[in-house]
Scaffold this motif. Structure first.
Motif, PDB file in Angstrom:
ATOM      1  N   SER A  41       0.823  -1.204   0.000  1.00 55.48           N
ATOM      2  CA  SER A  41       0.000   0.000   0.000  1.00 55.48           C
ATOM      3  C   SER A  41       0.859   1.258   0.000  1.00 55.48           C
ATOM      4  O   SER A  41       0.559   2.220  -0.701  1.00 55.48           O
ATOM      5  CB  SER A  41      -0.928   0.005   1.211  1.00 55.48           C
ATOM      6  OG  SER A  41      -1.804  -1.094   1.151  1.00 55.48           O
ATOM      7  N   GLN A  71       2.120   1.867  -3.387  1.00 58.63           N
ATOM      8  CA  GLN A  71       1.105   2.407  -4.296  1.00 58.63           C
ATOM      9  C   GLN A  71       0.986   3.915  -4.119  1.00 58.63           C
ATOM     10  O   GLN A  71       0.846   4.655  -5.090  1.00 58.63           O
ATOM     11  CB  GLN A  71      -0.248   1.737  -4.044  1.00 58.63           C
ATOM     12  CG  GLN A  71      -0.294   0.300  -4.483  1.00 58.63           C
ATOM     13  CD  GLN A  71      -1.587  -0.379  -4.086  1.00 58.63           C
ATOM     14  OE1 GLN A  71      -2.239  -0.011  -3.120  1.00 58.63           O
ATOM     15  NE2 GLN A  71      -1.959  -1.389  -4.846  1.00 58.63           N
ATOM     16  N   CYS A  72       1.040   4.365  -2.884  1.00 57.46           N
ATOM     17  CA  CYS A  72       1.014   5.795  -2.574  1.00 57.46           C
ATOM     18  C   CYS A  72       2.205   6.490  -3.229  1.00 57.46           C
ATOM     19  O   CYS A  72       2.056   7.513  -3.905  1.00 57.46           O
ATOM     20  CB  CYS A  72       1.047   5.957  -1.046  1.00 57.46           C
ATOM     21  SG  CYS A  72       1.281   7.633  -0.421  1.00 57.46           S
ATOM     22  N   SER A 130      -0.445   3.916   5.505  1.00 58.82           N
ATOM     23  CA  SER A 130      -0.695   2.478   5.414  1.00 58.82           C
ATOM     24  C   SER A 130      -0.718   1.796   6.780  1.00 58.82           C
ATOM     25  O   SER A 130      -0.921   0.603   6.866  1.00 58.82           O
ATOM     26  CB  SER A 130       0.350   1.813   4.514  1.00 58.82           C
ATOM     27  OG  SER A 130       1.632   1.887   5.103  1.00 58.82           O
ATOM     28  N   LEU A 167      -4.777   5.486  -1.432  1.00 58.28           N
ATOM     29  CA  LEU A 167      -4.085   4.323  -1.989  1.00 58.28           C
ATOM     30  C   LEU A 167      -3.251   3.620  -0.920  1.00 58.28           C
ATOM     31  O   LEU A 167      -3.160   2.392  -0.914  1.00 58.28           O
ATOM     32  CB  LEU A 167      -3.195   4.738  -3.159  1.00 58.28           C
ATOM     33  CG  LEU A 167      -3.923   5.129  -4.434  1.00 58.28           C
ATOM     34  CD1 LEU A 167      -2.976   5.765  -5.432  1.00 58.28           C
ATOM     35  CD2 LEU A 167      -4.622   3.916  -5.050  1.00 58.28           C
ATOM     36  N   ALA A 168      -2.658   4.410  -0.031  1.00 60.05           N
ATOM     37  CA  ALA A 168      -1.841   3.813   1.030  1.00 60.05           C
ATOM     38  C   ALA A 168      -2.692   2.998   1.984  1.00 60.05           C
ATOM     39  O   ALA A 168      -2.221   2.042   2.578  1.00 60.05           O
ATOM     40  CB  ALA A 168      -1.103   4.915   1.815  1.00 60.05           C
ATOM     41  N   ASP A 169      -3.943   3.381   2.129  1.00 61.69           N
ATOM     42  CA  ASP A 169      -4.846   2.719   3.071  1.00 61.69           C
ATOM     43  C   ASP A 169      -5.517   1.486   2.485  1.00 61.69           C
ATOM     44  O   ASP A 169      -6.185   0.744   3.182  1.00 61.69           O
ATOM     45  CB  ASP A 169      -5.908   3.708   3.542  1.00 61.69           C
ATOM     46  CG  ASP A 169      -6.682   3.203   4.745  1.00 61.69           C
ATOM     47  OD1 ASP A 169      -6.084   2.549   5.600  1.00 61.69           O
ATOM     48  OD2 ASP A 169      -7.894   3.482   4.810  1.00 61.69           O
ATOM     49  N   ASP A 170      -5.371   1.257   1.166  1.00 61.76           N
ATOM     50  CA  ASP A 170      -6.034   0.096   0.533  1.00 61.76           C
ATOM     51  C   ASP A 170      -5.434  -1.208   0.986  1.00 61.76           C
ATOM     52  O   ASP A 170      -4.318  -1.351   1.300  1.00 61.76           O
ATOM     53  CB  ASP A 170      -5.925   0.189  -0.993  1.00 61.76           C
ATOM     54  CG  ASP A 170      -6.894   1.215  -1.536  1.00 61.76           C
ATOM     55  OD1 ASP A 170      -7.797   1.639  -0.804  1.00 61.76           O
ATOM     56  OD2 ASP A 170      -6.738   1.586  -2.713  1.00 61.76           O
TER      57      ASP A 170
END
Length: 88
Positions: A28, A31-32, A55, A85-88
């Motif tokens: 994650s 991704q960020c 994340s 995105l980091a939290d996905d």
């Protein structure tokens, strides 16, 4: 030729195993970072730290991520998306 194929298959198996071992937080956070890099930002230690916070499992992680990114000059909308995105 058979040996070359066997070596290639073994290499791919090791690579796939490495991907499976990556923790969700690392994926994650990356991704960020990737999103911000695509938007033209330099991904240095401050961006990496902010994405890592985003994340984390803490309730405030995403908020801290956005605040840190805004503080280093990332536009509001980009910071919001990156931290999502980091939290996905």
């Amino acid at each position: 030729m058979k040996r070359a194929i066997a070596v290639a298959v073994a290499g791919l198996s090791l690579a796939a195993g490495s991907l499976a071992l990556a923790s969700p937080a690392e994926a994650s956070s990356s991704q960020c970072q990737k999103y911000l890099k695509q938007k033209g930002y330099v991904v240095g230690p401050k961006v990496k730290a902010a994405c890592k916070m985003g994340s984390s499992d803490s309730a405030m992680g995403k908020v801290v991520c956005k605040v840190k990114l805004n503080g280093i000059g990332v536009r509001e909308g980009h910071a919001f998306k990156a931290c999502e995105l980091a939290d996905d």
